[in-house]
Each structure stands twice: as C-alpha cells, then as structure tokens.
Design a protein around this motif. Structure first.
Motif, PDB file in Angstrom:
ATOM      1  N   PHE A   1       6.151  21.210  -6.649  1.00  0.00           N
ATOM      2  CA  PHE A   1       6.169  19.774  -6.936  1.00  0.00           C
ATOM      3  C   PHE A   1       6.964  19.487  -8.207  1.00  0.00           C
ATOM      4  O   PHE A   1       6.584  19.917  -9.304  1.00  0.00           O
ATOM      5  N   SER A   2       8.069  18.744  -8.054  1.00  0.00           N
ATOM      6  CA  SER A   2       8.894  18.345  -9.195  1.00  0.00           C
ATOM      7  C   SER A   2       9.917  17.322  -8.719  1.00  0.00           C
ATOM      8  O   SER A   2      10.095  17.113  -7.517  1.00  0.00           O
ATOM      9  N   GLY A   3      10.589  16.659  -9.673  1.00  0.00           N
ATOM     10  CA  GLY A   3      11.674  15.749  -9.326  1.00  0.00           C
ATOM     11  C   GLY A   3      11.249  14.297  -9.215  1.00  0.00           C
ATOM     12  O   GLY A   3      10.095  13.929  -9.439  1.00  0.00           O
ATOM     13  N   TYR A   4      12.226  13.439  -8.860  1.00  0.00           N
ATOM     14  CA  TYR A   4      12.000  12.011  -8.683  1.00  0.00           C
ATOM     15  C   TYR A   4      11.536  11.728  -7.252  1.00  0.00           C
ATOM     16  O   TYR A   4      11.378  12.645  -6.451  1.00  0.00           O
ATOM     17  N   THR A   5      11.350  10.439  -6.934  1.00  0.00           N
ATOM     18  CA  THR A   5      10.773  10.069  -5.632  1.00  0.00           C
ATOM     19  C   THR A   5      11.716   9.152  -4.872  1.00  0.00           C
ATOM     20  O   THR A   5      12.142   8.120  -5.420  1.00  0.00           O
ATOM     21  N   ASN A   6      12.008   9.500  -3.625  1.00  0.00           N
ATOM     22  CA  ASN A   6      12.856   8.654  -2.771  1.00  0.00           C
ATOM     23  C   ASN A   6      12.172   8.457  -1.422  1.00  0.00           C
ATOM     24  O   ASN A   6      12.510   9.095  -0.429  1.00  0.00           O
ATOM     25  N   ILE A   7      11.169   7.591  -1.411  1.00  0.00           N
ATOM     26  CA  ILE A   7      10.386   7.345  -0.186  1.00  0.00           C
ATOM     27  C   ILE A   7      11.232   6.647   0.867  1.00  0.00           C
ATOM     28  O   ILE A   7      11.115   6.924   2.068  1.00  0.00           O
ATOM     29  N   VAL A   8      12.082   5.721   0.433  1.00  0.00           N
ATOM     30  CA  VAL A   8      12.870   4.908   1.367  1.00  0.00           C
ATOM     31  C   VAL A   8      13.728   5.787   2.278  1.00  0.00           C
ATOM     32  O   VAL A   8      13.677   5.683   3.513  1.00  0.00           O
ATOM     33  N   ASP A   9      14.538   6.676   1.682  1.00  0.00           N
ATOM     34  CA  ASP A   9      15.411   7.528   2.503  1.00  0.00           C
ATOM     35  C   ASP A   9      14.611   8.559   3.305  1.00  0.00           C
ATOM     36  O   ASP A   9      15.039   8.979   4.388  1.00  0.00           O
ATOM     37  N   ALA A  10      13.458   8.976   2.774  1.00  0.00           N
ATOM     38  CA  ALA A  10      12.616   9.929   3.510  1.00  0.00           C
ATOM     39  C   ALA A  10      12.099   9.299   4.799  1.00  0.00           C
ATOM     40  O   ALA A  10      12.101   9.937   5.867  1.00  0.00           O
ATOM     41  N   LEU A  11      11.661   8.047   4.732  1.00  0.00           N
ATOM     42  CA  LEU A  11      11.175   7.353   5.932  1.00  0.00           C
ATOM     43  C   LEU A  11      12.300   7.103   6.925  1.00  0.00           C
ATOM     44  O   LEU A  11      12.110   7.210   8.141  1.00  0.00           O
ATOM     45  N   ARG A  12      13.463   6.766   6.408  1.00  0.00           N
ATOM     46  CA  ARG A  12      14.603   6.570   7.304  1.00  0.00           C
ATOM     47  C   ARG A  12      14.991   7.871   7.999  1.00  0.00           C
ATOM     48  O   ARG A  12      15.324   7.872   9.189  1.00  0.00           O
ATOM     49  N   SER A  13      14.922   8.979   7.268  1.00  0.00           N
ATOM     50  CA  SER A  13      15.220  10.284   7.871  1.00  0.00           C
ATOM     51  C   SER A  13      14.182  10.651   8.925  1.00  0.00           C
ATOM     52  O   SER A  13      14.505  11.279   9.939  1.00  0.00           O
ATOM     53  N   ALA A  14      12.932  10.261   8.685  1.00  0.00           N
ATOM     54  CA  ALA A  14      11.865  10.544   9.654  1.00  0.00           C
ATOM     55  C   ALA A  14      12.113   9.835  10.975  1.00  0.00           C
ATOM     56  O   ALA A  14      11.865  10.382  12.060  1.00  0.00           O
ATOM     57  N   ALA A  15      12.617   8.593  10.882  1.00  0.00           N
ATOM     58  CA  ALA A  15      12.815   7.790  12.092  1.00  0.00           C
ATOM     59  C   ALA A  15      14.148   8.071  12.777  1.00  0.00           C
ATOM     60  O   ALA A  15      14.304   7.788  13.965  1.00  0.00           O
ATOM     61  N   LYS A  16      15.096   8.636  12.049  1.00  0.00           N
ATOM     62  CA  LYS A  16      16.439   8.833  12.584  1.00  0.00           C
ATOM     63  C   LYS A  16      16.436   9.826  13.753  1.00  0.00           C
ATOM     64  O   LYS A  16      15.900  10.917  13.661  1.00  0.00           O
ATOM     65  N   GLY A  17      17.023   9.403  14.860  1.00  0.00           N
ATOM     66  CA  GLY A  17      17.163  10.287  16.013  1.00  0.00           C
ATOM     67  C   GLY A  17      15.888  10.508  16.803  1.00  0.00           C
ATOM     68  O   GLY A  17      15.837  11.415  17.632  1.00  0.00           O
ATOM     69  N   SER A  18      14.853   9.707  16.563  1.00  0.00           N
ATOM     70  CA  SER A  18      13.576   9.875  17.277  1.00  0.00           C
ATOM     71  C   SER A  18      13.151   8.546  17.886  1.00  0.00           C
ATOM     72  O   SER A  18      13.431   7.476  17.332  1.00  0.00           O
ATOM     73  N   THR A  19      12.470   8.633  19.018  1.00  0.00           N
ATOM     74  CA  THR A  19      11.873   7.424  19.585  1.00  0.00           C
ATOM     75  C   THR A  19      10.642   7.058  18.766  1.00  0.00           C
ATOM     76  O   THR A  19      10.011   7.935  18.167  1.00  0.00           O
ATOM     77  N   PRO A  20      10.295   5.773  18.702  1.00  0.00           N
ATOM     78  CA  PRO A  20       9.145   5.366  17.875  1.00  0.00           C
ATOM     79  C   PRO A  20       7.871   6.109  18.244  1.00  0.00           C
ATOM     80  O   PRO A  20       7.478   6.177  19.403  1.00  0.00           O
ATOM     81  N   ARG A  21       7.257   6.710  17.240  1.00  0.00           N
ATOM     82  CA  ARG A  21       5.979   7.405  17.421  1.00  0.00           C
ATOM     83  C   ARG A  21       5.149   7.226  16.158  1.00  0.00           C
ATOM     84  O   ARG A  21       5.224   6.180  15.526  1.00  0.00           O
ATOM     85  N   HIS A  22       4.393   8.241  15.747  1.00  0.00           N
ATOM     86  CA  HIS A  22       3.452   8.100  14.633  1.00  0.00           C
ATOM     87  C   HIS A  22       3.953   8.886  13.417  1.00  0.00           C
ATOM     88  O   HIS A  22       4.178  10.093  13.503  1.00  0.00           O
ATOM     89  N   ILE A  23       4.137   8.175  12.290  1.00  0.00           N
ATOM     90  CA  ILE A  23       4.514   8.811  11.020  1.00  0.00           C
ATOM     91  C   ILE A  23       3.284   8.872  10.122  1.00  0.00           C
ATOM     92  O   ILE A  23       2.564   7.875   9.964  1.00  0.00           O
ATOM     93  N   VAL A  24       3.039  10.042   9.520  1.00  0.00           N
ATOM     94  CA  VAL A  24       1.988  10.182   8.506  1.00  0.00           C
ATOM     95  C   VAL A  24       2.685  10.457   7.172  1.00  0.00           C
ATOM     96  O   VAL A  24       3.326  11.502   7.005  1.00  0.00           O
ATOM     97  N   LEU A  25       2.579   9.510   6.251  1.00  0.00           N
ATOM     98  CA  LEU A  25       3.199   9.629   4.935  1.00  0.00           C
ATOM     99  C   LEU A  25       2.137  10.005   3.909  1.00  0.00           C
ATOM    100  O   LEU A  25       1.128   9.307   3.776  1.00  0.00           O
ATOM    101  N   ILE A  26       2.349  11.097   3.189  1.00  0.00           N
ATOM    102  CA  ILE A  26       1.440  11.524   2.118  1.00  0.00           C
ATOM    103  C   ILE A  26       2.172  11.309   0.801  1.00  0.00           C
ATOM    104  O   ILE A  26       3.076  12.071   0.447  1.00  0.00           O
ATOM    105  N   SER A  27       1.817  10.253   0.083  1.00  0.00           N
ATOM    106  CA  SER A  27       2.565   9.872  -1.113  1.00  0.00           C
ATOM    107  C   SER A  27       1.743   8.920  -1.969  1.00  0.00           C
ATOM    108  O   SER A  27       0.754   8.338  -1.510  1.00  0.00           O
ATOM    109  N   ASP A  28       2.184   8.757  -3.248  1.00  0.00           N
ATOM    110  CA  ASP A  28       1.550   7.780  -4.142  1.00  0.00           C
ATOM    111  C   ASP A  28       2.309   6.459  -4.160  1.00  0.00           C
ATOM    112  O   ASP A  28       1.988   5.561  -4.947  1.00  0.00           O
ATOM    113  N   LEU A  29       3.372   6.332  -3.317  1.00  0.00           N
ATOM    114  CA  LEU A  29       4.161   5.101  -3.147  1.00  0.00           C
ATOM    115  C   LEU A  29       4.940   4.696  -4.396  1.00  0.00           C
ATOM    116  O   LEU A  29       5.348   3.544  -4.524  1.00  0.00           O
TER     117      LEU A  29
END
Length: 672
Positions: A579-607
């Motif tokens: 665990f280290s570094g800065y936080t980029n939730i926005v691009d992480a969520l976009r990467s999760a959705a990219k190339g996949s049909t809509p399903r269930h995302i579980v995000l573990i984060s402090d936002l």
C-alpha cells in the motif's frame, strides 16, 4: 457567484400530477424511438411512481428519480435505460420556467427580505439588534447571496442594478429562490457557520440535516447560540450519525455536545475514545474506570495501539510505560490494569524494558541493522538483572508470571535473531497475538521491509494465518459445489458413508456450482495503508467470485480471467499487495467497465480521490449506473463522507468498523 457542480443541471422538482404526465409523455416518445411500451406498462409506471413517493417519504421527485422508476418498467434491454433517462431529461427541460421569470421571482423574494428588515437598495446598515427569528433569517439570506456586503465603513445594501445582475446570474443556475438559498447555505456551512446558524429553525426549510457531515453539524451547533430548539435538533442528528458509525474529526467537541445535551451514553465511548484517546480521563470521571477498561478490552481485538493509548490515560500511567500495557493486553488480563499501583513500579519497569527489547527486535526486521539487535540485547540484559534483585520478595503473582514468561520468550527471540533464523523470529513475535493483530503486524512488515527474505517469510506467515482464519472471513478453499443423485462425478466419501449406513440411495454425485462473478476494484494507495488488513481480508473473502481484479493507486494493474485461477492463488495475490501512492478511483472504475458488459463492481476504497481527472467519482459512478452497472462499495471507518453522501442514490455501500464485521458484510454482498 459561482454555482456548485451539483446544481449545474436541471434540479427543479415536480408535482405529482406533472410526474404522471411525464410518465405518459415518456412512453409516447419512447415508442417513437423504437421501444415497445404497452398501455398497461404506462399504468404500471404511474402506479410505481406513486408507491416510490410513498416509500421515500418525499412530496415530489427529482427528474433522476423519475427516470430510474420509469426505466424499471419501460427499459427491457441493456441500452434502453439510457434512452429513458435522456427522454425524461428532455421533457423536464421543456417544462422549465424561463430565466426571465425566475429572475423576477428571485428579485421579488429579495425585495420581501429587504422590507422585513426595513432596508432599501443602496442604504447603509447601522448596527441594529435583530429581535425576531424572521428578521434574522432574512438578514442571513441576503448576506449569503451577496445583497448585503461589508465595506470600509460598515455593512451596506447593494444598488438595485447590481441586485438585478445577481438575480439574473442565480436564474441561470437555479430554478427558484429556494434552490439558490439551499445551495448557498450548503457551500457556506463551513466557512460562514455563524451566518447560517443565525437563520434558526427556518434553516430546516432549506436543508436536510442528514445531508450534512458530523463536522458541519458540530460547527452549526457551536454557532446556534441561544436557539435551544436548533441546538436540540442538531445534537440529536449528531447522535444518530455517531450511532451509524459516520466518521468525524473533532471527537472532543462532540463529547462535550452530547454531554451538555445529556445524550452521552456508554455506547458512544468506543467511537469517541478511538478517535481521541485523550478523552479517556474525562470518561473515567463521567462513567468510571471499569467502563473505560471495557472499551479497552473491546478495542484491543482489532486496534491494539488505540487500546493502549486509552488504557494509559484511564489508569493515569506515563506514556513511557506503553510497553507494559501492551504486554498485559496481549495476554488479555484487563483486570490487572485496574489493580496496578505505585508499589509495583519496579516490576513494571522490568516489564517495560522487556517490551522495549521486543520492539527493537521487530524494528530490526524492517531496518535490517545490527544496532537495533544490540539495543534489544542491552534492554533484555538490564531487565534480567533488575528482576533477579526483586523477584524473591515480589508479591503480585499475576504480574510476576507475566515477567517470567516474557523473559523466557524474549531469550528465545534473541537467540533466533543471533542465529539469523528470521522465520522463527517473526513466528515467535506473532505467536501469542490475536489473529487480526498478527495479520496487521505481518502486513506492516511486508510493506516496510527492504530485505526480500523478511518479506517472503512475512507473506508466508500471512498465508498460514489466513488459512487458519478463513472460516471467519467467509471464504472456502475451492469453488462451490452441489450434491446431486444423477449429475456429475461420483463423490466417493459421501457414497461410502451412505453404504455403511444402509441408505437405500447411496450414490452421490457432485457438480460445480458457478458462483456469481464480480469485478473487484481494490484501492492500495497510501491513504488505505492504515486499513490494509481490512482491505486484504475483504478482497480475499471474494476470491472464489472474482472475474477481474483491479488493484490501483495512481497506477492501475488489471488481472483478467481470475475465475480460472485457483482461489488460494488469488488470495496469495491479494495478500502480497503493498500500500502506497496516490489515488485514482475515476480511471480505475473506467478500466473496470472497459470491454465488459454491465455486471457487478465491488469497490474497496476510502473514496479519497487525490489525482486530478476530467470527472469526479460521483459523475463516473452515476454514468456507470445509467449504463446498467451495479456498484457496491466497501469502506473503511475513515472515508470521504461528502463523496459518499453524493453517490448514495447510485450504489450500495457497507462500512467496516472492525475486522470482525468483515464476515457478515461479505456474506451479504455474496448473497445480494
């Protein structure tokens, strides 16, 4: 005046009759765009709108809420939901009143407030006492909107031309005077709390206190002055939010507020003391030492450092004796803390030296320097010499047993360190610890150590401990299976058991049961470092159900086809996260959705988004939700409450207060 991003779009709420008309108009427009909407579905949509209003308790619904309800009936395919949302936005936009009309309405309301104060445009304001709550509220509204300003010679009312420009500017961003006041209050609740609080209970006509954070409510209470009714409502809202476990920063002020309003109870102590251990001294006076030590016992199972700090304040012991309290808590002998007195100072000094020696040994694993090991040996030798002088005439048997066992154990640790047997050293250090505390220490060693051998031993022990405790974390070692009489391969053990018991139908077969698959997005940034254990346990509990794993800080790492990997290998991958570094939730969520049909995302984060991007977390989550994605967020105790409040309509969320909460939360996610 700059509007907030929240109100940059259409936010005017609609009457019930208008909503039913929108349901009908939306159906007509949807048919033109190729959607199949029957008359029965139009009637069903209108009925659901009425039920939704009744359940939510709202008198009117915002366009987004209407669109979600209509999509549940009209949208039958993946992209039709976005079409319904677009149609509802177009229809509600056509129903907007003109800007000129809104500007005139705002000007009229400003004129009313000026008349209530007996003021005119361009007049100077002499110091006057606002006796009525109505006058105070009018003054606060004008002050917040910028109609009343402060110059070199005191306060004054702007000229009518300037007031008109302010009204026109507000009309471009808000649909009416109330919406403008609501947003201005929200944006000034922190900066100008005294002005906002001067509105008194009329403030409740503009904002819902539930939408404010505990810190904002605390500032509001401070400036409420003699308005007892407002203080009463605010203090009870604070209590409700604390009971829900919402995060706050000023525990001392909250303690005093609850105490002053006679709302402070023993159940609040754990949250308040964990946030600010210094409050333990006050808590001992209010509730007694035993009540505070009960909190210490509860906290020590998952937050040993916090429990030690609270115990030190509760029993009035010096901070230099922190090691003594740590050793006593490690053995779960809380009752011994309350009986420690000045007559035992020599034994406590010995125990403190032993704890210091063990601390140096643990540090030597991370820093890998000979000096730390020498310090440990020096403290150990001094402790043994001092104990040999007093042990024969020492009376406290419980404390003497702790000292004797610690001397024996520390001797083994030092011998292992001298031999270079790092694995035995680490294993002995965590041997008597609670499993969560041991995992936390091993995670810290793994993240901080530079020696590859130390890190490999730490991860090896983490795997071992995780396997021992996986029953508590809700994870099975293999994919789920189902028993069947006809399908699948033969289950030898079950079949033999039934034959021995003369079961008339002994043949038992097993078939693999495909579990629901999730895209798991794990925040491994520096802000999550304190909750590394929470993150690791929560993510590993989903190991059998992960189809794609995304681990991110400012960079994003994607692991695909996880469902084809042995679940225990997935656990190893998660345990080895640093665990280290800065936080980029926005691009992480976009990467999760990219190339996949809509399903269930579980995000573990402090936002806590710390990287500048072209969109906010709220905007990305809302966009994904409109496309049909289901989003569940797992949060640590400390998180960004403002972001959470804004995304609540689009997500399901769970807050992990303690590691013991993880099994029940993960089971609820897997069953949802």
């Amino acid at each position: 005046m700059r509007p907030s991003r929240k109100y940059s779009g259409y936010t005017h709420k609609l009457s019930d009759q208008a909503m039913y008309q929108i349901a009908y108009e939306t159906a007509l427009e949807a048919r033109k765009r190729g959607l199949h909407v029957s008359t029965a579905e139009v009637v069903e949509a209108a009925r659901l709108l009425a039920l939704y209003m009744a359940v939510s308790g709202a008198k009117t619904l915002a366009p987004d809420d209407i669109a979600f309800v209509l999509s549940s009936v009209y949208a039958k395919r993946m992209r039709e939901g976005a079409i319904i949302h677009e149609i509802v936005r177009e229809i509600t936009k056509r129903r907007q009143p003109s800007q000129a009309y809104v500007a005139k309405h705002i000007e009229a309301e400003i004129d009313k407030d000026l008349q209530a104060l007996g003021l005119r445009y361009g007049s100077k304001i002499r110091h006057r006492r606002l006796t009525s709550e109505k006058a105070q509220s009018a003054y606060a509204r004008l002050k917040l909107l910028g109609i009343i300003r402060r110059g070199r010679k005191g306060e004054y009312v702007v000229h009518s031309s300037q007031a008109r420009r302010i009204a026109e500017q507000l009309a471009r961003h808000y649909r009416d005077y109330k919406d403008a006041i609501k947003d201005v209050i929200r944006r000034n609740i922190t900066r100008n709390s005294s002005i906002v609080a001067s509105m008194g209970t009329e403030l409740l006509n503009y904002i819902d206190l539930e939408d404010l954070s505990i810190d904002e409510l605390t500032r509001l209470y401070r400036h409420a002055g003699k308005n007892e009714h407002l203080r009463y409502i605010v203090s009870r809202t604070i209590e409700e939010k604390i009971n829900k476990g919402e995060h706050y920063s000023d525990a001392s002020s909250i303690y005093e507020i609850l105490r002053k309003e006679k709302l402070l109870q023993k159940k609040h102590l754990r949250y308040l003391l964990e946030q600010n251990p210094k409050l333990a001294e006050r808590a001992v006076k209010d509730f007694g030492k035993e009540a505070v030590l009960d909190v210490v016992a509860e906290l020590s199972t998952y937050n040993k450092e916090g429990a030690v700090e609270i115990a030190l304040k509760a029993i009035g012991m010096q901070a230099s004796r922190r090691g003594v309290v740590t050793e006593i808590l490690n053995r779960n002998q809380i009752s011994l803390l309350s009986s420690i007195g000045s007559s035992q100072s020599e034994a406590l000094e010995v125990l403190n030296r032993l704890a210091t020696a063990k601390k140096y040994l643990a540090k030597s694993l991370v820093d890998d320097t000979r000096a730390l090991l020498d310090y440990a040996e020096y403290e150990y030798t001094r402790a043994v010499e001092e104990w040999s002088k007093i042990k024969d005439h020492y009376e406290n048997i419980d404390l003497a047993q702790i000292v004797e066992s610690e001397i024996t154990r520390l001797k083994q640790l030092i011998d292992a360190a001298e031999r270079g047997d790092i694995y035995s050293l680490i294993k002995s250090i965590v041997k008597n610890m609670d499993v969560f505390e041991a995992l936390k220490l091993l995670s810290t060693i793994y993240n901080d150590a530079n020696n590859k051998r130390v890190r490999s031993y730490a991860i090896m022990l983490m795997r071992s401990l995780w396997r021992e405790s996986r029953g508590n974390t809700g994870l099975r070692p293999s994919r789920k299976i189902r028993l069947s009489k006809t399908k699948g391969r033969l289950h030898i053990r079950k079949t033999l058991e039934k034959i021995v018991r003369f079961n008339p139908s002994p043949l038992t077969r097993i078939t693999k049961h495909t579990t629901r698959q999730y895209i798991v997005v794990v925040d491994k940034s520096g802000s999550m470092r304190s909750y590394a254990l929470y993150t690791i346990l929560a993510a590993s509990a989903l190991a059998t159900s992960i189809s794609k794993l995304i681990v991110f800080d400012e960079n994003i790492t994607i692991y695909r086809n996880i469902k084809h990997i042995n679940p225990l290998h997935v656990v190893d991958l998660i345990l080895s996260t640093r665990f280290s570094g800065y936080t980029n939730i926005v691009d992480a969520l976009r990467s999760a959705a990219k190339g996949s049909t809509p399903r269930h995302i579980v995000l573990i984060s402090d936002l806590k988004q710390t990287i500048a991007t072209d969109a906010t977390v709220e905007e990305v989550i809302r966009e994904l939700r409109l496309k049909g994605w289901q989003i569940t967020i797992v949060l640590p105790p400390k998180h960004d409450a403002r972001v959470l409040n804004r995304i609540k309509p689009y997500t399901r969320f769970y807050i992990i207060r303690t590691p013991q909460d993880i099994p029940s939360i993960m089971r609820r996610i897997l069953r949802s």
